[in-house]
Motif scaffolding. Sequence first.
Motif, PDB file in Angstrom:
ATOM      1  N   LEU A  43       0.815  -1.214   0.000  1.00  0.00           N
ATOM      2  CA  LEU A  43       0.000   0.000   0.000  1.00  0.00           C
ATOM      3  C   LEU A  43       0.848   1.263   0.000  1.00  0.00           C
ATOM      4  CD1 LEU A  43      -2.667  -1.070   2.661  1.00  0.00           C
ATOM      5  CD2 LEU A  43      -2.799  -1.310   0.174  1.00  0.00           C
ATOM      6  N   GLY A  44       2.030   1.190   0.594  1.00  0.00           N
ATOM      7  CA  GLY A  44       2.906   2.360   0.653  1.00  0.00           C
ATOM      8  C   GLY A  44       3.896   2.227   1.792  1.00  0.00           C
ATOM      9  N   GLU A  45       4.736   3.230   1.941  1.00  0.00           N
ATOM     10  CA  GLU A  45       5.719   3.189   3.017  1.00  0.00           C
ATOM     11  C   GLU A  45       5.819   4.546   3.689  1.00  0.00           C
ATOM     12  OE1 GLU A  45       9.852   3.816   0.468  1.00  0.00           O
ATOM     13  OE2 GLU A  45       9.177   1.777   0.930  1.00  0.00           O
ATOM     14  N   TYR A  62       1.031  -3.221   4.054  1.00  0.00           N
ATOM     15  CA  TYR A  62       0.452  -4.136   3.073  1.00  0.00           C
ATOM     16  C   TYR A  62      -0.985  -4.463   3.459  1.00  0.00           C
ATOM     17  CZ  TYR A  62       5.439  -4.997   2.158  1.00  0.00           C
ATOM     18  OH  TYR A  62       6.776  -4.856   1.885  1.00  0.00           O
ATOM     19  N   GLY A  63      -1.797  -4.718   2.443  1.00  0.00           N
ATOM     20  CA  GLY A  63      -3.167  -5.183   2.673  1.00  0.00           C
ATOM     21  C   GLY A  63      -3.259  -6.671   2.416  1.00  0.00           C
ATOM     22  N   SER A  71     -11.675  -4.392  -1.294  1.00  0.00           N
ATOM     23  CA  SER A  71     -10.919  -4.328  -0.039  1.00  0.00           C
ATOM     24  C   SER A  71      -9.609  -3.576  -0.216  1.00  0.00           C
ATOM     25  CB  SER A  71     -10.639  -5.743   0.486  1.00  0.00           C
ATOM     26  OG  SER A  71     -11.838  -6.399   0.847  1.00  0.00           O
ATOM     27  N   LEU A  72      -8.951  -3.766  -1.368  1.00  0.00           N
ATOM     28  CA  LEU A  72      -7.703  -3.054  -1.621  1.00  0.00           C
ATOM     29  C   LEU A  72      -7.920  -1.552  -1.715  1.00  0.00           C
ATOM     30  CD1 LEU A  72      -5.638  -5.238  -4.133  1.00  0.00           C
ATOM     31  CD2 LEU A  72      -4.952  -4.487  -1.864  1.00  0.00           C
ATOM     32  N   PHE A 126      -4.843   3.934   4.437  1.00  0.00           N
ATOM     33  CA  PHE A 126      -3.435   4.335   4.441  1.00  0.00           C
ATOM     34  C   PHE A 126      -3.281   5.832   4.147  1.00  0.00           C
ATOM     35  CE2 PHE A 126       0.672   4.869   2.248  1.00  0.00           C
ATOM     36  CZ  PHE A 126       1.516   4.439   3.270  1.00  0.00           C
ATOM     37  N   GLU A 127      -4.066   6.336   3.179  1.00  0.00           N
ATOM     38  CA  GLU A 127      -3.958   7.742   2.789  1.00  0.00           C
ATOM     39  C   GLU A 127      -4.344   8.680   3.928  1.00  0.00           C
ATOM     40  OE1 GLU A 127      -6.476   7.798  -0.594  1.00  0.00           O
ATOM     41  OE2 GLU A 127      -5.043   6.720  -1.862  1.00  0.00           O
TER      42      GLU A 127
END
Length: 545
Positions: free
Chosen positions: A417-419, A514-515, A522-523, A530-531
Amino acid sequence: MASENDGEMSGDSMCKILKEEGLGKWDETFRKMSVIKLRELNDGVLTEMGIDPLEDRQKILDSILKIWPAAHKVFNDPIHGHMELHPVLVKIIDMPQFQRLRYIKQLGVGYFVYPGASHNRFEHSIGVGHLAGELVKALKEKQPDLNINDRDILCVQIAGLCHDLGHGPFSHLFDQMFIPKATRPSGSLGEKMRTWKHEDASEEMFDHLVESNGYLPGMMEAYGLKLSEDLDFIKEMIKLPEAKKKYKGRPEEKSFLYEIVANKRNGIDVDKFDYFARDCHHLGIKNNFDHGRFIKFARVCDVDEQKHICTRDKEGNNLYDLFHTRYSLHRRAYQHNVVKIIEHMITEAFLKADQHIQIKGSGGEMFTLSTAIADMEAYTKLTDCVFYKILNSTEDTLQKAREILKNIVDRKHYRFLGEIKHKGTPTKDEIPQLKEELAAALPFPRQGVQADGLTKEDFVVLSATMDYGSGAEDPINSVDFYSKKNPNQTFKITRKEVSKLLPVQFSETLFRVYGKKMDSKSLDAARGHFEQLNPVWSDSHVTEP
């Protein structure tokens, strides 16, 4: 130049060879001999010793010829070219404890991301043994006053060759991720698992290799090694003793030898020389560090009343290339976001399979995936192949582990999803806290229960710390330099003296998110969580995939 003990063997070592040949009945004849001079043994001497019939005498002479004298062998390597290896090294390579390294990937699960990363611990270890010999021979040639002898050279080569004998399935995954999370039995084994590292297993596996191969001790002695000192020396180079603890294998004036294979002082050692060159080659990443140049300029100097390996003052840039290469490999390959999540999933599968995998060890005793570290006969059988043993299994007890591995093979791994760039040094409590906040960070204001149903269990948060090898410190601070004008006097060089274009910060920690649910709805929801994550977690900004 041959060692002063070349061609000699103890009576005990000879007895081990006789046992291998089925000639144990002559044990007592040889055991009472403190030193056996192999070059003097012939049919006449054996007859005078009372060894009869002729067939036994011939078997004894043939068994000696298997180990001494033996020819060096040349290995062709894609990284170092033609490498000429000592007969003792060749003997070790041919043993099952070393051959298992053919089935352990050098980069663990990196092969799931980089299709070229198919190389194994086997060829890396041979390369380290070769480079260890190159460096110690270069020091001997340049500085005869160091009194480096053939015993020293052979021991350093053996340590380089055997330094990774203890790696488990998928290399660092096994000792850094799986064993710390595995259920610990009570007693000494549980305590061992609490602090166990692959270097511990390398020591034990080396002992097992020597003890289980009757020819090797005699061969080592025949080529000049003194087993009472040199076996300790080799193991100390594989796993350095704790700080302030005196070495047993070599005196203080030869302490620099301990910096060749695994240099805990500044991280500049032949292990890195090989894996930087080899990993870059197979990953398709350029390696800017020239280890051949370092070997040319390496010199032993007195630093604070101890002898250390130092380098020329003009080599500062080359060393920063080494440290940057380390960082770059971690960022681009070793800790790639997909590599890390596949490691996490394999660890999950191994934990679920742990008690259901049975491996036969010494005396017929059975061990599990985690407890195999207690028995080197069992551990010898433990390689990356366990992944496919679980994947292709049919037992109900392995179903959950099998499903996880099948998802990996089908590329259904948890989605990145990101870091988040962490502000400082993370604590062990921050990841659970971050997962709680992820679940609570709604994509948009809503009342009551979350409509998307995501909970903290639907997220995986992994930390990744990348540095230049000395944590947050500038690694050049641990290196000592000498000048062409005064090669025996050492000094430090600051970063600014090397270049004004070098980094001012040498470490960073990332939180990868992570998802676990992989359907599109769901993703999308997970990305929304996350955002909206509280910006306090981020150093400056959040990086999205």
